[in-house]
Design a protein around this motif. Structure first.
Motif, PDB file in Angstrom:
ATOM      1  N   LEU A   1       0.805  -1.224   0.000  1.00 37.56           N
ATOM      2  CA  LEU A   1       0.000   0.000   0.000  1.00 37.56           C
ATOM      3  C   LEU A   1       0.836   1.270   0.000  1.00 37.56           C
ATOM      4  N   SER A   2       1.997   1.245   0.639  1.00 37.87           N
ATOM      5  CA  SER A   2       2.844   2.442   0.702  1.00 37.87           C
ATOM      6  C   SER A   2       3.950   2.445  -0.349  1.00 37.87           C
ATOM      7  N   ASN A   3       3.996   1.428  -1.188  1.00 34.66           N
ATOM      8  CA  ASN A   3       5.044   1.326  -2.202  1.00 34.66           C
ATOM      9  C   ASN A   3       4.824   2.390  -3.275  1.00 34.66           C
ATOM     10  N   PRO A   4       5.859   3.164  -3.627  1.00 34.08           N
ATOM     11  CA  PRO A   4       5.686   4.185  -4.664  1.00 34.08           C
ATOM     12  C   PRO A   4       5.481   3.588  -6.066  1.00 34.08           C
ATOM     13  N   LYS A   5       5.961   2.350  -6.274  1.00 32.99           N
ATOM     14  CA  LYS A   5       5.789   1.691  -7.576  1.00 32.99           C
ATOM     15  C   LYS A   5       4.468   0.923  -7.601  1.00 32.99           C
ATOM     16  N   PRO A   6       3.938   0.649  -8.789  1.00 37.52           N
ATOM     17  CA  PRO A   6       2.821  -0.292  -8.858  1.00 37.52           C
ATOM     18  C   PRO A   6       3.289  -1.651  -8.321  1.00 37.52           C
ATOM     19  N   VAL A   7       2.390  -2.358  -7.639  1.00 30.14           N
ATOM     20  CA  VAL A   7       2.721  -3.652  -7.046  1.00 30.14           C
ATOM     21  C   VAL A   7       1.732  -4.697  -7.558  1.00 30.14           C
ATOM     22  N   LEU A   8       2.271  -5.755  -8.163  1.00 34.40           N
ATOM     23  CA  LEU A   8       1.452  -6.885  -8.594  1.00 34.40           C
ATOM     24  C   LEU A   8       1.434  -7.893  -7.453  1.00 34.40           C
ATOM     25  N   VAL A   9       0.254  -8.133  -6.887  1.00 33.14           N
ATOM     26  CA  VAL A   9       0.109  -9.077  -5.781  1.00 33.14           C
ATOM     27  C   VAL A   9      -0.492 -10.366  -6.321  1.00 33.14           C
ATOM     28  N   ASP A  10       0.223 -11.455  -6.112  1.00 28.65           N
ATOM     29  CA  ASP A  10      -0.225 -12.790  -6.514  1.00 28.65           C
ATOM     30  C   ASP A  10      -0.812 -13.464  -5.281  1.00 28.65           C
ATOM     31  N   PHE A  11      -2.145 -13.585  -5.246  1.00 26.50           N
ATOM     32  CA  PHE A  11      -2.811 -14.333  -4.184  1.00 26.50           C
ATOM     33  C   PHE A  11      -2.822 -15.788  -4.622  1.00 26.50           C
ATOM     34  N   TRP A  12      -2.207 -16.681  -3.836  1.00 24.65           N
ATOM     35  CA  TRP A  12      -1.975 -18.061  -4.255  1.00 24.65           C
ATOM     36  C   TRP A  12      -2.050 -19.000  -3.049  1.00 24.65           C
ATOM     37  N   ALA A  13      -1.942 -20.308  -3.336  1.00 19.41           N
ATOM     38  CA  ALA A  13      -1.836 -21.327  -2.286  1.00 19.41           C
ATOM     39  C   ALA A  13      -0.968 -22.464  -2.817  1.00 19.41           C
ATOM     40  N   GLU A  14      -0.292 -23.162  -1.902  1.00 17.42           N
ATOM     41  CA  GLU A  14       0.621 -24.235  -2.302  1.00 17.42           C
ATOM     42  C   GLU A  14      -0.092 -25.372  -3.024  1.00 17.42           C
ATOM     43  N   TRP A  15      -1.344 -25.655  -2.663  1.00 14.66           N
ATOM     44  CA  TRP A  15      -2.089 -26.778  -3.241  1.00 14.66           C
ATOM     45  C   TRP A  15      -2.683 -26.448  -4.613  1.00 14.66           C
ATOM     46  N   CYS A  16      -2.545 -25.225  -5.058  1.00 15.12           N
ATOM     47  CA  CYS A  16      -3.187 -24.760  -6.295  1.00 15.12           C
ATOM     48  C   CYS A  16      -2.276 -24.988  -7.503  1.00 15.12           C
ATOM     49  N   GLY A  17      -2.662 -25.920  -8.370  1.00 11.94           N
ATOM     50  CA  GLY A  17      -1.874 -26.229  -9.565  1.00 11.94           C
ATOM     51  C   GLY A  17      -1.668 -25.037 -10.482  1.00 11.94           C
ATOM     52  N   PRO A  18      -2.738 -24.313 -10.858  1.00  6.77           N
ATOM     53  CA  PRO A  18      -2.549 -23.135 -11.715  1.00  6.77           C
ATOM     54  C   PRO A  18      -1.650 -22.073 -11.070  1.00  6.77           C
ATOM     55  N   CYS A  19      -1.680 -21.979  -9.743  1.00  3.92           N
ATOM     56  CA  CYS A  19      -0.794 -21.025  -9.051  1.00  3.92           C
ATOM     57  C   CYS A  19       0.664 -21.410  -9.276  1.00  3.92           C
ATOM     58  N   ARG A  20       0.945 -22.707  -9.191  1.00  2.00           N
ATOM     59  CA  ARG A  20       2.316 -23.172  -9.398  1.00  2.00           C
ATOM     60  C   ARG A  20       2.741 -22.975 -10.853  1.00  2.00           C
ATOM     61  N   MET A  21       1.778 -23.030 -11.784  1.00  2.00           N
ATOM     62  CA  MET A  21       2.102 -22.812 -13.201  1.00  2.00           C
ATOM     63  C   MET A  21       2.465 -21.348 -13.463  1.00  2.00           C
ATOM     64  N   VAL A  22       1.763 -20.434 -12.840  1.00  2.00           N
ATOM     65  CA  VAL A  22       1.976 -19.008 -13.116  1.00  2.00           C
ATOM     66  C   VAL A  22       3.157 -18.433 -12.316  1.00  2.00           C
ATOM     67  N   SER A  23       3.544 -19.088 -11.238  1.00  2.00           N
ATOM     68  CA  SER A  23       4.603 -18.566 -10.371  1.00  2.00           C
ATOM     69  C   SER A  23       5.925 -18.287 -11.099  1.00  2.00           C
ATOM     70  N   PRO A  24       6.453 -19.235 -11.909  1.00  2.71           N
ATOM     71  CA  PRO A  24       7.711 -18.924 -12.605  1.00  2.71           C
ATOM     72  C   PRO A  24       7.567 -17.789 -13.620  1.00  2.71           C
ATOM     73  N   ILE A  25       6.385 -17.640 -14.199  1.00  6.97           N
ATOM     74  CA  ILE A  25       6.139 -16.544 -15.138  1.00  6.97           C
ATOM     75  C   ILE A  25       6.218 -15.212 -14.391  1.00  6.97           C
ATOM     76  N   LEU A  26       5.619 -15.173 -13.199  1.00  4.14           N
ATOM     77  CA  LEU A  26       5.660 -13.947 -12.401  1.00  4.14           C
ATOM     78  C   LEU A  26       7.086 -13.636 -11.957  1.00  4.14           C
ATOM     79  N   ASP A  27       7.869 -14.685 -11.668  1.00  2.45           N
ATOM     80  CA  ASP A  27       9.276 -14.467 -11.314  1.00  2.45           C
ATOM     81  C   ASP A  27      10.037 -13.852 -12.494  1.00  2.45           C
ATOM     82  N   GLU A  28       9.737 -14.310 -13.710  1.00  2.00           N
ATOM     83  CA  GLU A  28      10.374 -13.728 -14.907  1.00  2.00           C
ATOM     84  C   GLU A  28       9.979 -12.268 -15.062  1.00  2.00           C
ATOM     85  N   ILE A  29       8.698 -11.971 -14.887  1.00  2.00           N
ATOM     86  CA  ILE A  29       8.219 -10.587 -15.010  1.00  2.00           C
ATOM     87  C   ILE A  29       8.894  -9.712 -13.950  1.00  2.00           C
TER      88      ILE A  29
END
Length: 106
Positions: free
Chosen positions: A15-43
């Motif tokens: 909330l106080s970050n001067p830059k835009p912040v992309l927040v990934d709401f995820w869970a360890e048991w979520c397959g699609p979350c695990r698929m998108v995680s490395p993409i978000l790391d690249e971004i």
């Protein structure tokens, strides 16, 4: 690499970050979350000077998930100036995510 954020650090990290912040709401048991995680790391690695990328584990931080209306994961929200300015739900390929984030990574 994206940073894990908790309820305690959400105000400072998001909330106080001067830059835009992309927040990934995820869970360890979520397959699609695990698929998108490395993409978000690249971004995060490619656009970290313009956009902060952080993760919120909804199992560990249910109050944050409830506060921001998270009903399905992965849920991606862009915060800027302390408010949600964009919401996306579901795993998407990198090129689509970059299109969705274009306004924040110019």
């Amino acid at each position: 690499m994206s940073k894990d954020v908790t309820t305690a650090s959400f105000q400072a990290d998001v909330l106080s970050n001067p830059k835009p912040v992309l927040v990934d709401f995820w869970a360890e048991w979520c397959g699609p979350c695990r698929m998108v995680s490395p993409i978000l790391d690249e971004i995060a690695a490619e656009y970290g000077d313009k956009l902060e990328v952080v993760k919120v584990n909804v199992d560990n931080e249910p109050q944050l998930a409830q506060q921001y209306g998270i009903t399905g994961i992965p849920a991606l929200q862009v915060f800027h100036g302390g408010a949600v300015v964009k919401s996306m739900v579901g795993a998407k390929p990198k090129n689509i995510l970059l299109q969705d984030l274009a306004d924040y990574i110019k």
